[in-house]
Design a protein around this motif. Sequence first.
Motif, short mmCIF file in Angstrom:
data_model
loop_
_atom_site.label_atom_id
_atom_site.label_comp_id
_atom_site.label_asym_id
_atom_site.label_seq_id
_atom_site.Cartn_x
_atom_site.Cartn_y
_atom_site.Cartn_z
N GLN A 22 0.86 -1.18 0.00
CA GLN A 22 0.00 0.00 0.00
C GLN A 22 0.89 1.23 0.00
OE1 GLN A 22 -2.37 0.48 3.53
NE2 GLN A 22 -3.77 1.92 2.54
N LEU A 23 0.56 2.19 -0.85
CA LEU A 23 1.37 3.40 -1.00
C LEU A 23 0.56 4.64 -0.63
CD1 LEU A 23 2.98 2.69 -4.49
CD2 LEU A 23 3.90 2.14 -2.23
N CYS A 69 -3.65 6.63 -10.29
CA CYS A 69 -5.09 6.52 -10.00
C CYS A 69 -5.95 6.64 -11.24
CB CYS A 69 -5.50 7.59 -8.99
SG CYS A 69 -4.82 7.32 -7.34
N THR A 70 -5.57 7.52 -12.17
CA THR A 70 -6.43 7.76 -13.33
C THR A 70 -6.09 6.89 -14.54
OG1 THR A 70 -5.03 9.59 -14.07
CG2 THR A 70 -6.94 10.14 -12.67
N ASP A 96 -9.26 4.85 -0.57
CA ASP A 96 -9.21 5.82 0.53
C ASP A 96 -7.94 6.67 0.58
OD1 ASP A 96 -11.69 4.92 1.38
OD2 ASP A 96 -10.82 3.41 2.72
N GLY A 97 -7.60 7.31 -0.52
CA GLY A 97 -6.46 8.22 -0.54
C GLY A 97 -5.11 7.53 -0.65
#
Length: 154
Positions: A22-23, A69-70, A96-97
């Motif tokens: 997780q980053l 993310c995109t 969640d960010g």
Amino acid sequence: MKESGLHFNEDSFNRLFPFFFQLSSDFQIKSFGRSLGKLLPGLKKADSFLDQFTFSRPQIENISFEQICTQYCNQFILVKCNVNEVLLKGQFEAVDGSIIFVGSPWFTSMQEILNHKLTFEDFAHTDSSLDLLHIINNSENIAQELRELVQTTT
């Protein structure tokens, strides 16, 4: 669409995705799976992802959190561990960010698994790559035995 309400604690997430990481938005490693820790024993929380890993497919050099993310979530991704050059195949998901990579190592032989001191328990039970490598290994062993038998009889 209603949310399903799926939530995992750390233990169950580790069983399902033992090679996850997780980053945070600044590419710091927030958490990682127990088997990834076994594969990369020097890996620590708060390490920089960009220092530890390189994108192999797609080849990305100047990457941003927003870009992952995109553009790169829900795609096949290969990342290479800079320490031991093991490839991890999987995908990114925004949660969640943060972003989570779920996947597994891309090994081509059982010997690689043994060299990294990994066992069956280090892989998710749904991960078929270990089964496929076992089948290939058995086929190679049978072929070698047949070659030896042919040499003995000739």
